[in-house]
Design a protein around this motif. Structure first.
Motif, short mmCIF file in Angstrom:
data_model
loop_
_atom_site.label_atom_id
_atom_site.label_comp_id
_atom_site.label_asym_id
_atom_site.label_seq_id
_atom_site.Cartn_x
_atom_site.Cartn_y
_atom_site.Cartn_z
N THR A 15 0.84 -1.20 0.00
CA THR A 15 0.00 0.00 0.00
C THR A 15 0.87 1.25 0.00
OG1 THR A 15 -1.75 -1.18 1.17
CG2 THR A 15 -1.86 1.21 1.20
N ALA A 16 1.96 1.22 0.73
CA ALA A 16 2.88 2.36 0.76
C ALA A 16 3.41 2.65 -0.64
CB ALA A 16 4.03 2.09 1.73
N ALA A 17 3.78 1.61 -1.37
CA ALA A 17 4.29 1.79 -2.73
C ALA A 17 3.21 2.35 -3.66
CB ALA A 17 4.82 0.47 -3.27
N ILE A 18 1.99 1.86 -3.52
CA ILE A 18 0.87 2.35 -4.33
C ILE A 18 0.62 3.83 -4.04
CG2 ILE A 18 -1.64 2.18 -4.62
CD1 ILE A 18 -1.29 -0.88 -4.23
N VAL A 19 0.65 4.20 -2.79
CA VAL A 19 0.42 5.59 -2.40
C VAL A 19 1.54 6.48 -2.94
CG1 VAL A 19 0.37 7.17 -0.43
CG2 VAL A 19 -1.02 5.10 -0.41
N GLN A 20 2.77 6.05 -2.83
CA GLN A 20 3.90 6.84 -3.36
C GLN A 20 3.76 7.04 -4.86
OE1 GLN A 20 4.98 8.22 -0.35
NE2 GLN A 20 6.72 8.44 -1.69
N TYR A 21 3.38 5.99 -5.56
CA TYR A 21 3.18 6.09 -7.00
C TYR A 21 2.07 7.09 -7.32
CZ TYR A 21 2.23 4.92 -11.84
OH TYR A 21 2.02 5.00 -13.19
N ALA A 22 0.98 7.04 -6.57
CA ALA A 22 -0.15 7.93 -6.80
C ALA A 22 0.24 9.39 -6.55
CB ALA A 22 -1.32 7.55 -5.91
N ILE A 23 1.09 9.64 -5.57
CA ILE A 23 1.55 11.01 -5.32
C ILE A 23 2.35 11.51 -6.52
CG2 ILE A 23 3.13 12.39 -3.91
CD1 ILE A 23 2.11 10.69 -1.50
N ALA A 24 3.24 10.68 -7.04
CA ALA A 24 4.00 11.07 -8.23
C ALA A 24 3.05 11.26 -9.42
CB ALA A 24 5.05 10.01 -8.54
N LEU A 25 2.09 10.38 -9.55
CA LEU A 25 1.11 10.46 -10.63
C LEU A 25 0.32 11.76 -10.56
CD1 LEU A 25 -0.02 8.71 -12.97
CD2 LEU A 25 -1.70 7.84 -11.33
N SER A 26 -0.02 12.19 -9.36
CA SER A 26 -0.80 13.42 -9.20
C SER A 26 -0.01 14.63 -9.69
CB SER A 26 -1.24 13.61 -7.76
OG SER A 26 -0.16 13.97 -6.93
N ASP A 27 1.31 14.60 -9.57
CA ASP A 27 2.14 15.69 -10.07
C ASP A 27 2.15 15.73 -11.60
OD1 ASP A 27 2.86 16.59 -7.54
OD2 ASP A 27 4.68 15.37 -7.48
N ILE A 28 1.97 14.57 -12.22
CA ILE A 28 2.05 14.48 -13.67
C ILE A 28 0.69 14.68 -14.33
CG2 ILE A 28 2.62 12.93 -15.60
CD1 ILE A 28 4.60 11.56 -13.56
N VAL A 29 -0.33 13.97 -13.86
CA VAL A 29 -1.63 13.99 -14.54
C VAL A 29 -2.75 14.56 -13.69
CG1 VAL A 29 -1.06 12.11 -16.13
CG2 VAL A 29 -2.09 11.58 -13.93
N GLY A 30 -2.46 14.93 -12.45
CA GLY A 30 -3.46 15.59 -11.63
C GLY A 30 -4.04 14.70 -10.54
N ILE A 31 -4.69 15.39 -9.60
CA ILE A 31 -5.25 14.73 -8.42
C ILE A 31 -6.36 13.75 -8.79
CG2 ILE A 31 -6.53 15.16 -6.27
CD1 ILE A 31 -3.69 16.07 -6.00
N ALA A 32 -7.22 14.12 -9.73
CA ALA A 32 -8.36 13.26 -10.09
C ALA A 32 -7.89 11.91 -10.62
CB ALA A 32 -9.26 13.96 -11.10
N SER A 33 -6.86 11.93 -11.46
CA SER A 33 -6.33 10.67 -12.00
C SER A 33 -5.68 9.84 -10.90
CB SER A 33 -5.33 10.94 -13.12
OG SER A 33 -5.99 11.52 -14.22
N ALA A 34 -4.97 10.50 -10.01
CA ALA A 34 -4.33 9.78 -8.90
C ALA A 34 -5.39 9.16 -8.00
CB ALA A 34 -3.45 10.73 -8.11
N GLU A 35 -6.49 9.88 -7.78
CA GLU A 35 -7.58 9.35 -6.96
C GLU A 35 -8.19 8.11 -7.62
OE1 GLU A 35 -12.03 10.77 -6.08
OE2 GLU A 35 -10.49 12.11 -5.26
N ARG A 36 -8.44 8.18 -8.92
CA ARG A 36 -8.99 7.01 -9.63
C ARG A 36 -8.04 5.83 -9.53
NH1 ARG A 36 -10.55 11.02 -13.18
NH2 ARG A 36 -8.82 10.59 -14.59
N TYR A 37 -6.74 6.09 -9.67
CA TYR A 37 -5.75 5.01 -9.56
C TYR A 37 -5.81 4.35 -8.18
CZ TYR A 37 -1.33 2.70 -8.80
OH TYR A 37 -0.38 1.76 -8.46
N LEU A 38 -5.80 5.16 -7.13
CA LEU A 38 -5.82 4.60 -5.78
C LEU A 38 -7.09 3.80 -5.53
CD1 LEU A 38 -4.34 7.59 -3.76
CD2 LEU A 38 -3.30 5.34 -4.08
N LEU A 39 -8.22 4.32 -5.96
CA LEU A 39 -9.47 3.59 -5.76
C LEU A 39 -9.48 2.29 -6.56
CD1 LEU A 39 -11.97 6.59 -5.75
CD2 LEU A 39 -11.19 5.23 -3.78
#
Length: 70
Positions: A15-39
């Motif tokens: 889960t820690a790795a998934i969250v770290q990836y989502a944080i990096a993803l949010s910098d690239i494609v935005g919060i909404a995409s990172a949220e969809r990824y995490l969910l």
């Protein structure tokens, strides 16, 4: 769905790795995409909201501190 009231830390390293990836993803494609990824990775909604809202707040405060080209 997991209850977040009694958990203050990430449950496991996966889960820690998934969250770290989502944080990096949010910098690239935005919060909404990172949220969809995490969910899509079955991260509990309360964790998604806490992580991404905290990251957005940090980005805003860092942007305010950054020097503007003078």
């Amino acid at each position: 769905m997991q209850d977040c009231t009694d958990k203050s830390r990430r449950e496991d390293q996966w889960t820690a790795a998934i969250v770290q990836y989502a944080i990096a993803l949010s910098d690239i494609v935005g919060i909404a995409s990172a949220e969809r990824y995490l969910l899509s990775r079955c991260v509990p909604l309360c964790v998604v909201q806490r992580v991404l809202s905290g990251h957005a707040d940090l980005r805003r405060s860092t942007a305010r501190m950054a020097p503007h080209g003078n």
